[in-house]
Each structure stands twice: as structure tokens, then as C-alpha cells.
Write an enzyme that holds these catalytic residues in place. Structure first.
Site, PDB file in Angstrom:
ATOM      1  CG  HIS A   1      -3.861   4.659  -5.574  1.00 62.45           C
ATOM      2  ND1 HIS A   1      -3.898   6.004  -5.850  1.00 62.45           N
ATOM      3  CD2 HIS A   1      -5.135   4.312  -5.271  1.00 62.45           C
ATOM      4  CE1 HIS A   1      -5.143   6.452  -5.728  1.00 62.45           C
ATOM      5  NE2 HIS A   1      -5.917   5.428  -5.382  1.00 62.45           N
TER       6      HIS A   1
ATOM      7  CD  GLU B   1      -0.975   7.653  -5.412  1.00 63.56           C
ATOM      8  OE1 GLU B   1      -1.604   7.391  -6.462  1.00 63.56           O
ATOM      9  OE2 GLU B   1      -1.399   7.349  -4.288  1.00 63.56           O
TER      10      GLU B   1
ATOM     11  NE  ARG C   1      -8.213  10.439  -4.940  1.00 70.58           N
ATOM     12  CZ  ARG C   1      -8.836   9.323  -5.298  1.00 70.58           C
ATOM     13  NH1 ARG C   1      -8.572   8.191  -4.646  1.00 70.58           N
ATOM     14  NH2 ARG C   1      -9.718   9.328  -6.285  1.00 70.58           N
TER      15      ARG C   1
END
Length: 380
Positions: free
Chosen positions: A254, A237, A208
Site C-alpha cells: 500500500h 491490511e 482499496r
């Protein structure tokens, strides 16, 4: 059942078509208003499923096609009697393939022998645990830090984070994002810890974004810190920091776990949980929807270098440098343009298979067989 699904979750119809009506929305557009007439909610990590969104809604089951659950308000789920499921391990192998690709790229730039490095894996759950198995299967030295798992397995081979950061040449992060509790991980690598990394350290974050203090990392890299960095995840994000990306060897939006197997496995796992919740038989399985692998079989020359074989096998399946190039091309324009591009790259991500589907012949050489087995590919 009235089902609302993130439009980017694959094969929802194959699993849920006979369960009721299915409506789709972009994940970031799923809000309180969208849930007014929904019984079953299927999401990914981009959707925050909070008390504010769910309160007063008829939602009774939430499934997330992800390993992590930091976007789910599990305390409220328990309070409101909402059943839920994540998809633990669904894309773990895809993330391992991504990390291996990053290590190969770093070794190429640094002229380093991967077998001579010391690897530090922070978080040994579904992803990190598999990565440790691969690295140790290759015969490489691995340090593992996972305080929650260490508490459950006091006789396991674990080290403190301080020792890992001091001794590892390569650090790969695979923790959930915990903002509080006994083992918080937000900014686990903060400015002091980043600044204390040994010169020449390689850092990979595919967990993360907020596990690493992005602003502190950018300041260090702008100041000339001797680090090689690969980031697949970003604070804020879909707003990634273009200046930070410019200082990374590998920067991607990601997608580390975006293998085809991982995506379909995630949908299959929440379908299984849904069926268990309803007390009904499963009518569709992962094998019903997973296409046969298109990866070709490979014949390794028995006399080839095992290090060359490792790189060849990994890159025959996936090389993150192609995703890096596409991401860098998207880091132009204003903030809104970059945010849209981040999501578009994920939405339109091309099919990618996992190394486990690769069939490899080695001519019987033991050293090559060890590489194939460690990677999880199939010996033929």
C-alpha cells in the site's frame, strides 16, 4: 488547540506548531481513550474514525491525509457537528507513476507492446482521471467505467463494467471502497467477474484491497489462470495474504501513492481546510516545505525509440520492482510478524519523487515530446 496526529504524517510541526500542542501516536493505536482530550485529529487510512471512537470526545475537526474517506464515519460527523477534510488528489500523481511502472514490468515479462493494448480504467476520479489523461496522451486506447461520474456527465465517454471487462487487455482499478449505496464497490471484481476475464488480462489494483475478492483471485491464480496481477492493496491490511502475493507479478504494501510530493501535499491540504474551518489565514504553504527536486535533467537521443524513452523516463524516477522485492522479503514468519513488517515498510518508506519533476530534452523530435508531455514531465 489540542492536536493528535498519526506519527507517520509528515511535516505536521511545520504546519500546525503554532496552533497548539501536538501529540503523536501510531495510526492503529488511535482509539476512544486516546481522543479523550483532543480537539483536532489528523489521521491516515489506517485509523477507523467511528462513532464509537468519537462519541463523548471533544474532537471538533478531523483531517485525513488521504483521498479516500471509507475510514471516516461521515454520517456521525454530520450528526455531531464535527468538521472534516480529506486530501483529494494529494497522492494521485504518485499512484499514476506506480501504475506506469507496473505496466512496464508486465510488458517486459509478456514481451508485449504497451501501445497495442486496450486499457480499462475503473473509477475516473482524482487518480483514475489522471491515469486516463496520461494513457490517452500517449495515444493508447482507453475504456473508462465510472457510473457516478457518468450520471453527472451523460455525454462523457464511458462504458459499462461488463463491456470494459470483456474488451480491455489491461484493467486498472481506482474506485473508492463503498460497501453499500447505489454503486457498491466491495468485491466489485468477485469470483464470477474474475473468472470471466480474458486469458492474458493484466490486472492492477491500487485503490482499496476489498474492491477485489482476494480469496477468489488467489484460487484462480493457484488454478493456473492466465492473468498478470499487480496488487498494492489487500483485504485485511496490514495482514496481506502471502499465498496471493506469491502469484502476483508485483506485490507491494500500500505504497502506490507514497511520493514525497503526495505525502506533503496531503498535510498541506488538511492544514488549508483546518485554517478555513477556524477562519484564520494560512501561514505556511506546500512550497515552504517541499524540497527542490533532486531528479537530474535527461537528454534523450532524438533517434531513440519512443517506447524505450517511455520506459527510461518512468524508471529514472520510480520502479515498483524494488518495493516488490522488499515486500516479499517481509512475508515470512507468523501473522503478527508480517503485520508489523507491513506497517514498518510504510513507516520507513524512502523518499520518492514524481515524474512531473523530471526535466527532459528531446532534441526537438515530436514523437519524444509527445511522450514527455503525456507523462507530465517538463520539456526543456
Amino acid at each position: 488547540m489540542r492536536i493528535l496526529a498519526d506519527e507517520n504524517i509528515p511535516v505536521v510541526d511545520a504546519f500546525f506548531a503554532d496552533q497548539g500542542s501536538i501529540r503523536r501516536l501510531p495510526g492503529r493505536a488511535i482509539d476512544r481513550a486516546a481522543l479523550a482530550e483532543v480537539d483536532v485529529l489528523l489521521v491516515r487510512s489506517v485509523t477507523e474514525v467511528s462513532r464509537a471512537a468519537l462519541a463523548g470526545s471533544p474532537v471538533r475537526f478531523v483531517g485525513t491525509c488521504t483521498i479516500g474517506t471509507d475510514h471516516l464515519d461521515l454520517d456521525y460527523f454530520a450528526e455531531a457537528g464535527i468538521a472534516w477534510s480529506s486530501a483529494p488528489g494529494c497522492n494521485a500523481r504518485g499512484v499514476v507513476d506506480y501504475v506506469l511502472g507496473c505496466l512496464l514490468a508486465m510488458a517486459e515479462v509478456r514481451g508485449a507492446d504497451l501501445a497495442e493494448r486496450t486499457y480499462g480504467v475503473v473509477g475516473a476520479g482524482q487518480v483514475g482521471g489522471r491515469l486516463v489523461e496520461v494513457l490517452r496522451g500517449l495515444g493508447w486506447k482507453v475504456l473508462v467505467c465510472d457510473p457516478p461520474r457518468q450520471a453527472r456527465e451523460p455525454d462523457g465517454e464511458f462504458v459499462s463494467l461488463e463491456r470494459l471487462l470483456a474488451e480491455a487487455d489491461v484493467i486498472s482499478l481506482h474506485t473508492p471502497l463503498n460497501r453499500d449505496g447505489e454503486h457498491p464497490t466491495r468485491h466489485l471484481l468477485d469470483e464470477p467477474r474474475l473468472a470471466a476475464l480474458r486469458p492474458g488480462t493484466w490486472l492492477v489494483n491500487a485503490s482499496r484491497g476489498a474492491v477485489v475478492d482476494n480469496q477468489a483471485l488467489r484460487r484462480l491464480l493457484e488454478g493456473g489462470a492466465d492473468l498478470e496481477v499487480a496488487l498494492d492493496v489487500w483485504e485485511g491490511e496490514p495482514q496481506a495474504d502471502p499465498e496471493l502475493a506469491a502469484h502476483c507479478l508485483i506485490a507491494t504494501p500500500h505504497i502506490a501513492g507514497y511520493s514525497l510530493e503526495g505525502k506533503l501535499r496531503g498535510t498541506a491540504q488538511i492544514y488549508q481546510a483546518y485554517c478555513a474551518w477556524r477562519g484564520i489565514a494560512e501561514r505556511v504553504s506546500l512550497q515552504d516545505v517541499l524540497p527542490e527536486t533532486w531528479l537530474a535533467g535527461l537528454q534523450l537521443n532524438p533517434g531513440c525509440d519512443p517506447a524505450w524513452a517511455l520506459a527510461t523516463l518512468c524508471r529514472a524516477v520510480y520502479d515498483p520492482r524494488s518495493d516488490d522485492a522488499a515486500f516479499r522479503r517481509s512475508l515470512t514468519g507468523d501473522s503478527a510478524t508480517r503485520r508489523a513488517a507491513f506497517d514498518a515498510l510504510r513507516k520507513h518508506y524512502p523518499p520518492r519523487r514524481e515524474i512531473t519533476g523530471l526535466r527532459v530534452a528531446t532534441g526537438g523530435r515530436v514523437e519524444l515530446q509527445r511522450v514527455v508531455r503525456a507523462l507530465g514531465a517538463q520539456l526543456v
